[in-house]
Design a protein around this motif. Structure first.
Motif, short mmCIF file in Angstrom:
data_model
loop_
_atom_site.label_atom_id
_atom_site.label_comp_id
_atom_site.label_asym_id
_atom_site.label_seq_id
_atom_site.Cartn_x
_atom_site.Cartn_y
_atom_site.Cartn_z
N PRO A 1 49.45 45.14 36.23
CA PRO A 1 49.55 45.78 37.55
C PRO A 1 48.20 46.14 38.15
CG PRO A 1 51.15 46.73 36.03
CD PRO A 1 50.25 45.84 35.21
N ASP A 2 47.18 46.29 37.29
CA ASP A 2 45.85 46.63 37.81
C ASP A 2 45.30 45.55 38.74
OD1 ASP A 2 45.79 49.05 36.49
OD2 ASP A 2 44.72 48.27 34.75
N ARG A 3 45.80 44.34 38.66
CA ARG A 3 45.34 43.29 39.56
C ARG A 3 45.63 43.67 41.02
NH1 ARG A 3 48.21 38.59 39.14
NH2 ARG A 3 46.45 37.38 39.91
N LEU A 4 46.84 44.13 41.28
CA LEU A 4 47.18 44.51 42.65
C LEU A 4 46.46 45.78 43.06
CD1 LEU A 4 51.01 43.77 42.93
CD2 LEU A 4 49.06 42.22 43.11
N ARG A 5 46.32 46.70 42.14
CA ARG A 5 45.58 47.93 42.47
C ARG A 5 44.14 47.59 42.84
NH1 ARG A 5 48.32 49.82 37.44
NH2 ARG A 5 50.16 51.01 38.09
N ALA A 6 43.53 46.66 42.11
CA ALA A 6 42.15 46.27 42.40
C ALA A 6 42.05 45.62 43.78
CB ALA A 6 41.64 45.31 41.33
N ILE A 7 43.00 44.77 44.13
CA ILE A 7 42.98 44.15 45.46
C ILE A 7 43.08 45.20 46.54
CG2 ILE A 7 44.25 42.65 47.04
CD1 ILE A 7 45.04 40.95 44.58
N ARG A 8 43.98 46.15 46.37
CA ARG A 8 44.14 47.21 47.38
C ARG A 8 42.85 48.03 47.52
NH1 ARG A 8 49.58 48.60 49.21
NH2 ARG A 8 48.48 50.38 50.11
N ARG A 9 42.21 48.35 46.38
CA ARG A 9 40.94 49.08 46.46
C ARG A 9 39.88 48.26 47.18
NH1 ARG A 9 42.13 50.37 41.03
NH2 ARG A 9 40.63 48.79 40.33
N GLY A 10 39.83 46.96 46.90
CA GLY A 10 38.83 46.11 47.51
C GLY A 10 39.01 45.97 49.01
N LEU A 11 40.22 46.16 49.49
CA LEU A 11 40.50 46.03 50.93
C LEU A 11 40.52 47.38 51.64
CD1 LEU A 11 43.41 43.43 50.72
CD2 LEU A 11 41.10 42.99 51.58
N ASP B 1 37.06 41.08 45.06
CA ASP B 1 35.99 40.60 45.94
C ASP B 1 36.38 39.29 46.63
OD1 ASP B 1 34.46 42.77 45.17
OD2 ASP B 1 33.15 41.63 43.84
N SER B 2 37.05 38.42 45.89
CA SER B 2 37.39 37.10 46.44
C SER B 2 38.52 37.20 47.47
CB SER B 2 37.77 36.15 45.31
OG SER B 2 36.68 35.97 44.42
N VAL B 3 39.53 38.02 47.19
CA VAL B 3 40.59 38.23 48.18
C VAL B 3 39.99 38.84 49.45
CG1 VAL B 3 42.70 39.50 48.72
CG2 VAL B 3 42.44 38.40 46.48
N ARG B 4 39.09 39.79 49.28
CA ARG B 4 38.45 40.39 50.45
C ARG B 4 37.66 39.34 51.22
NH1 ARG B 4 35.96 46.09 51.73
NH2 ARG B 4 34.59 45.55 53.46
N LYS B 5 36.99 38.43 50.52
CA LYS B 5 36.22 37.40 51.21
C LYS B 5 37.14 36.50 52.04
CE LYS B 5 32.47 37.16 50.77
NZ LYS B 5 31.38 37.78 51.58
N VAL B 6 38.29 36.14 51.48
CA VAL B 6 39.25 35.35 52.25
C VAL B 6 39.67 36.12 53.49
CG1 VAL B 6 41.60 34.40 52.23
CG2 VAL B 6 40.08 34.03 50.26
N HIS B 7 39.98 37.38 53.32
CA HIS B 7 40.34 38.21 54.47
C HIS B 7 39.24 38.22 55.52
CE1 HIS B 7 41.35 41.61 56.98
NE2 HIS B 7 40.20 42.17 56.66
N GLU B 8 37.99 38.38 55.09
CA GLU B 8 36.87 38.46 56.03
C GLU B 8 36.74 37.19 56.87
OE1 GLU B 8 33.64 39.41 53.45
OE2 GLU B 8 34.03 41.58 53.51
#
Length: 336
Positions: free
Chosen positions: A22-32, A296-303
């Motif tokens: 579950p930490d994968r989703l938590r990390a994505i949310r923190r990164g965004l 970081d990578s999900v955030r880069k896609v978002h950016e």
């Protein structure tokens, strides 16, 4: 971007040492957390009949029964907990939302990205494997076809592992095109260049198995030279990305060399392909197991969808990757 998300996906517990946590989703949310133009959407969980579009009914029942009994190890890699059933329904429902939102016109800064878990691309019609239970992207693709929202769907899988389940589900269908770039020889050992589909699906599967150490430049060359032209020729209504971030150069369970900036380049490339094909575009999360590299990578896609222009790498395509691209172009898809 619009991110499909549900807290229910955190209820799939895999244990403290399991990489798909579950930490994968938590990390994505923190990164965004401080990113611009981020919107979260919670979709309805998938219905059993929608899941049956991609999976055998007895298999679906067996997953539910196993979860109700408290779970355990389905296989050596694939862990079931009591909360897995509801999480898997939620994850599939989020993928359906991404497909439907894209087809309804969500694009640009509203481009949909489903960040559900468990992931799905290894799940076969009648078996769970590789951390996956229901094949989220396959359910989403088949559901919009069955509902008449789309006639044809293309899927590009950039996860480091080959999406054997997605390939198998659509291998003999002519209305879904599946393309994959993956690390050669890595789990599950499928995805050879020669695997191109059968029957009505002949020519609707494209595999590019790259050697360990392959960099962003080769991914971009494959997209521009073979995957993009094939998708455009297929003329889909919807282009779905099985977005696994484990090809990252610092991911703990792979040996590929895609950079964080490289994922921005991939996002820009698939957006261009979708535009050229006049197809709606949506993303569905697959793997990615370094928490910092994933976020970081999900955030880069978002950016990229928020206006950022990624910098393409100034590096050559490796000889091995060039051989694979040329084999696809000249031997398996000579019409491109």
């Amino acid at each position: 971007m619009k991110f499909g998300y549900s807290d229910t996906c955190l209820d799939h517990e895999t244990g403290v040492r399991h990489p798909e946590s579950p930490d994968r989703l938590r990390a994505i949310r923190r990164g965004l957390a401080d990113a611009h133009s981020v919107e979260y959407v919670e979709a309805d969980p998938s219905e059993r009949e929608r899941i049956r579009a991609a999976h055998d009914g007895e298999y679906i029942d067996s997953i539910e029964t196993f979860c109700d009994s408290g779970g355990g190890n389905w296989d050596a890699d694939t862990v079931v907990s009591e909360g897995t059933w509801e999480a898997a329904l939620a994850s599939a429902g989020l993928a359906e939302w991404a497909a439907e939102a894209a087809l309804s016109g969500s694009d640009g800064r509203q481009t949909p990205f489903s960040i559900g878990r468990p992931p799905g691309h290894h799940a076969e019609e009648d078996d769970a494997m590789g951390f996956c239970f229901f094949n989220n992207v396959a359910i989403a693709a088949q559901s919009v076809i069955d509902s008449g929202e789309a006639d044809r769907v293309a899927i590009f899988d950039w996860d480091v592992h080959h999406g054997n389940g997605t390939q198998d589900i659509f291998y003999d269908q002519g209305n879904v095109f599946y393309a994959s770039i993956h690390e050669d020889g890595l789990y599950p050992g499928t995805g050879d260049v020669e695997e191109t589909g059968t029957g009505a699906g002949e020519g609707t599967t494209m595999n590019l198995p790259f050697a360990p150490g392959t960099t962003t430049a080769a991914y971009l060359a494959a997209l521009s030279e073979v995957i993009g032209p094939a998708v455009e020729a297929f003329d889909p209504d919807l282009f779905l990305i099985s977005a696994g971030f484990d090809p990252h150069e610092h991911d703990p369970i792979s040996r590929m060399r895609v950079s964080t900036e490289g994922f921005g380049c991939l996002a820009a490339a698939v957006r261009e392909i979708a535009d050229d094909a006049d197809a709606a575009l949506g993303f569905v999360l697959e793997g990615g197991y370094g928490l910092d590299t994933l976020s970081d990578s999900v955030r880069k896609v978002h950016e990229v969808f928020d206006g950022y222009q990624p910098i393409e790498p100034d590096e050559p395509v490796s000889e091995g990757a060039r051989d694979v691209i040329d084999a696809v172009k000249t031997e398996e898809f000579p019409g491109l």
